[in-house]
Design a protein around this motif. Structure first.
Motif: not given
Lengths: 146, 521
Positions: B140-141, B290-293, B296-301, B304-307
């Motif tokens: 989300a960041t 930053f890797g998580q960000i 997560g931005a494109f896969t959602g990791l 809920a609701g994915g990316f």
């Protein structure tokens, strides 16, 4: 147009009066000398204000300027004029030491004369007050009247 | 609109404010007011926060968020990425490089920016971000930063217009804001309905000022105080706050405001500094975060609701945090002393940058790095709560408590500082919004001492109500009002943006030709 200028910083109190008295004597001795009498309203463009203060700022500034002219500069100018000296009064907002030095530089003044205010409060102790800062940083000679 | 992070958006409210709800179990009268209010205004709240008629990857998307983001994107392209082109110039304007020394004593660019910022930096940066990361994950960041960068163009547009069309009165005071550019700007372009838009905007602004800018703040502040000293009746907090605000806005006791105006930026700096220290100590995890960000931005990791879930949360939070497009900043910025309206527009684009891109990102990074969000070690995905709506946290907290817990991993005493910061942010936000509300009020009823005092007294009374009562529906309604401001304001901005473009081109041409010079080397 005189050939020399002395800048006098007023503070609206006793110290400023002493400075003015000293500068007047000096100017008379020199003979061909203009007194530039300056009062600075302490103000920083980096202070924080409420929206309402911002909206009224222009009005307040005008009030501050006219009050300073009326109560501080005009009596001083009149007193010096009565002594037969060429005088110019200035009121500005900003940092006292910076402004006095700027005016001195611009007018190629012989010296700046300020009165010493007794050290008061933590702020004065930490920053040395206007006189201390002028003594350290000014580009023309500074006379501090005790 | 950080402070309005509970925007009646269901899940977010429920997860963020359990403390507030439990702090005020006033039934009876409160409940009745609530019911009557909800019955008569619910349709408006539902209209403003209505989801788009289709779901995106299983998540609903409130149209108002899309409205703000689309507006920001249009302005970004229309003004040729002004936020990137003019960023350096914005900083030299704030430093005072282009300020005429003869104007010393007038409102500086720095002061206008600082005043506007103290109205927006607040709870959203602390609690709102925790909600976004808690639901949407670190990804989300990324979207939050993107939306913050786009929002800079909205601010540029509205603040340029705010200065250009402000009213300057013979006594030297100024009044500015969307209501003035709506009337004067529309008239200048020969467009109808400018006056109508201005009236509607003013009504929404008064509602937003009394609600989100006041009752909600009082409510938050009380929740924070009672969280530390133990439960006590909200009206006590309310009366204390009301008296202090009364002393400032009616009594003109400037010293209180000046203290706050100095402490609030200090709190902001302390907050960012604490975040930086935590990041420096945990520097080995920054790359991972930053890797998580980005992941997560494109896969959602696994959130809920994915990316798309991450995207919605990020966009929402940024839009609610920096108020870009709402029009409030145009009121705050219009007092600056300048001959060039564009300069204030350029300065104002720093506001979403500081608010969202810097402060919100700090919060998000600290939450991510502190490890308060639970990760499944086998899959690397986040562990969701039982309902599957948000990420599980170490101690089950969310919102401001989650941020508090994240910072406490670095400094155990930080929650106390945070509580003080929240109370002060609430206070400075109230002072700012009392002014925005007042300007809208005087626009409707006319200028005059008595009329102004009537509004200010009403404003103070609402503080007591806000702190004492659990008026969820009233707060929902006033939050809806603030976003309704954006509906009217952005509509007007679309019609007036050619004027801004003309001003912008002329200003930058003169800057380039050397006609406009620096006063400081």
């Amino acid at each position: 147009m005189t050939t020399s200028t002395i800048v006098v910083g007023l503070d609206g109190g006793e110290a400023g009066n002493r400075a003015l008295a000293f500068a007047t004597t000096q100017a008379k001795l020199i003979g061909d000398c203009t007194l530039k009498i300056v009062y600075v309203i302490e103000w920083s463009p980096f202070s924080f204000q409420t929206p309402e203060e911002n909206a009224e700022r222009h009005k307040r500034r005008e009030e501050e300027l006219s009050m300073a002219r009326e109560r501080i500069i005009e009596p001083a100018v009149k007193a010096a004029t009565d002594m037969g000296l060429p005088v110019d009064g200035v009121v500005k907002h900003g940092d006292v030491a910076d402004i006095l030095d700027d005016i001195a530089k611009k007018n190629k003044a012989l010296q700046i004369v300020v009165g010493r205010v007794g050290l008061r409060g933590l702020k004065e102790r930490m920053f040395g007050g206007v006189t201390g800062r002028l003594a350290i940083g000014s580009s023309v000679p500074v006379t501090i009247i005790p | 609109m950080n402070k309005f992070f509970t925007t009646g958006l269901g899940a977010a409210v429920a997860s963020v404010l359990p403390a507030i709800a439990s702090a005020q179990d006033t039934v009876g009268l409160d409940q009745r007011i609530n019911d009557v209010f909800a019955g008569s205004t619910g349709w408006f709240v539902n209209l403003i926060f209505a989801p788009l008629p289709f779901e995106i990857a299983g998540s609903s998307f409130p149209w108002i968020v899309l409205w703000l983001v689309v507006g920001a994107t249009v302005f970004t392209f229309y003004f040729g990425f002004i936020q990137l082109k003019a960023f350096g110039h914005a900083i030299s304007l704030v430093k005072g490089d282009y300020s005429d020394p003869e104007d010393a004593g007038e409102v500086s660019h720095f002061q206008a920016l600082a005043t506007a910022l103290s109205g927006t930096v607040g709870l959203g940066n602390i609690a709102g971000v925790a909600v976004a990361v808690g639901i949407g994950g670190p990804g989300a960041t990324f979207w939050m930063i993107l939306a913050g960068l786009l929002g800079m163009a909205s601010k540029f547009t509205e603040c340029t217009l705010g200065v250009k069309y402000r009213n300057e009165y013979p006594d030297g005071t100024v009044s500015g804001g969307p209501m003035y550019y709506m009337t004067k700007g529309f008239k200048e372009r020969g467009l109808p309905l400018g006056g109508f838009l201005a009236v509607v905007f003013s009504i929404f602004t008064i509602g937003g000022a009394l609600g989100g800018g006041n009752m909600f703040q009082a409510n938050q502040a009380h929740a924070q105080i009672s969280g530390i000293v133990g439960d006590f009746p909200g009206w006590i907090t309310g009366i204390v706050f009301a008296l202090v605000v009364f002393a400032v806005i009616v009594g003109g006791i400037k010293s209180i405001a000046q203290v706050t105006e100095k402490v609030v930026p200090f709190m902001g700096i302390l907050y960012v500094a604490a975040a930086l220290v935590i990041l420096i100590v945990e520097y080995d995890k920054i790359g991972w975060a930053f890797g998580q960000i980005f992941d997560g931005a494109f896969t959602g990791l696994g959130v809920a609701g994915g990316f798309v879930g991450a995207l919605i949360q990020g966009f929402k939070r940024a839009a609610f945090s920096n108020e870009a497009g709402v029009g409030s900043a145009a009121i705050a910025h219009s007092a600056v002393r300048t001959k060039e309206p564009v300069t204030e527009g350029v300065v104002s684009l720093l506001e979403p940058f500081i608010d969202t891109v810097v402060i919100c990102t700090m919060t998000a990074l600290v939450i991510t790095i502190s490890g308060v969000l639970l990760v499944d070690p086998t899959t690397g995905n986040f562990v969701l709560n039982e309902a599957g709506t948000s990420i599980q946290t170490i101690d089950g907290s969310s919102g401001v408590q989650l941020t508090s817990a994240a910072f406490a991993t670095g400094f155990s005493w930080f929650p106390y500082v945070l509580a003080v910061a929240v109370v002060l942010f609430a206070f400075s936000t109230m002072i700012s919004w009392s002014y925005y509300g007042l300007k809208a009020w005087t626009y409707l009823v006319g200028e005059g001492k008595t009329k102004e005092i009537v509004f200010k007294v009403i404003f103070c009374l609402f503080i007591i109500v806000g702190a004492a009562a659990n008026l969820g529906s009233v707060i929902d309604f006033s939050d809806a009002m603030i976003f309704a401001m954006a509906v009217v304001n952005i509509t007007a901005l679309y019609f007036l943006m050619p004027i801004v473009k003309r001003e912008m081109n002329s200003y930058f041409a003169r800057l380039k030709s050397g006609e406009l010079k620096k006063f400081v080397d």
